[in-house]
Design a protein around this motif. Sequence first.
Motif: not given
Length: 400
Positions: A74-75, A80-87, A97-104
């Motif tokens: 989760d951390g 990974l979704n933060s602005d620093d990682s986006k840059a 666009t991308y997204e990192a999340k815990i799998a459903d």
Amino acid sequence: MDLAEIWRVMRRRWYVLLPGLLLTAALTTGVYLMVPVEYLSQSTVTLLNSKKATVAFDGNPFLSTQASLTGMADGLARNLNSDDSKAALKSQGLTGTYEAKIADNAQGPFMWLSVTGTDPAAVLKSDQIFTAYAEKRLQEFQSQQAVAPEAMIRMATIVPPQKPEPQTKTRIQYLVMAGALGFVLSLVATFFVEARRRKADNPGGTGRRRPPAAADAAAPETGTPQSAPAEAPRPVSHTHLTPPTTLPVYISLRGRTTRVVTTHLEPAAPAVQEAQTGELLAGPLNTTLATVLLGDLNSAAGGVGATPGTNTQSHNRLLAAGFTDAWTATRHRNPGFTCCQAPDLRNPTSNLTQRIDYVLFRGKVTALAADRVGDAQGDRTPSGLWPSDHAGVSGVLRLR
């Protein structure tokens, strides 16, 4: 307003509705061209215990799971979704666009890494970059905390970046919204024009529309009779002591206006009756509209059964003026007598021997059926009275 009335308004104001629908089609086409299809590629990764933590399990990390790994997943997703990682990812060539999340519904530290974009090849490449970056970022976290290599949490790819699949939901939503908006606006414009037209036809604002302003004018559709005639009867050059009793009304149905006149002509003086017929033809019946004449004309059809009071030419004059007899048009083999029972209505058998009551029509009208009422024994009251000294006549007419 019911569905039938809505459909009639749409047909009547097609010149407003049709351009609106064409604009709606153009708007929908524009949305189709401007809103591209998006593609989605997704990979699935999981976090594994360190080599040191799996010694007791013969080095098999899949036999060693800890709740702390899910917290770490989760951390990592948040980072990974933060602005620093986006840059950082953008600098490595990730697009879309991308997204990192815990799998459903995950029962462990499983993560989904997804990339969305309009270019399938770029989406797949970006998801590969994203997946590699996630593992690199996990190692950086632990290195910053001076974690020994043997104690570091590891990452394994369960499902590699998949072939991008089209995501049409958003596009379809925009298309539906554009089509619905255009259709609603078209209907609003159509009914606005209809309301303005009705208001113009009825400046008094009483809710009833006035009849046509001229004999050949098309009246707005109301479906109900209107008793105020728009055509002033033509003046006649002669008057009589006993003018015909008439009631002209207008009926508008589906944009077609018909004048309906009901009358009762003189029964006792043939000369007066025929003069009344002339007044009818010169006045209420002098119109180019489709016309229906209803009434007791006291003129025997074809002279059959005529008495001194009904042996007149009134019926023939109306036929010569272009009227059609609904009874002979549909029941020519049946004499259709309508007159007359005894004055006290107590005669045991029917005394109907002549036809003097009519449904006549002229213009764009067709007779579909005609019938009599009150002429059968079963129509008599329990005390033996006939309903009337005349049989009634009914007709089914179609406006063309």
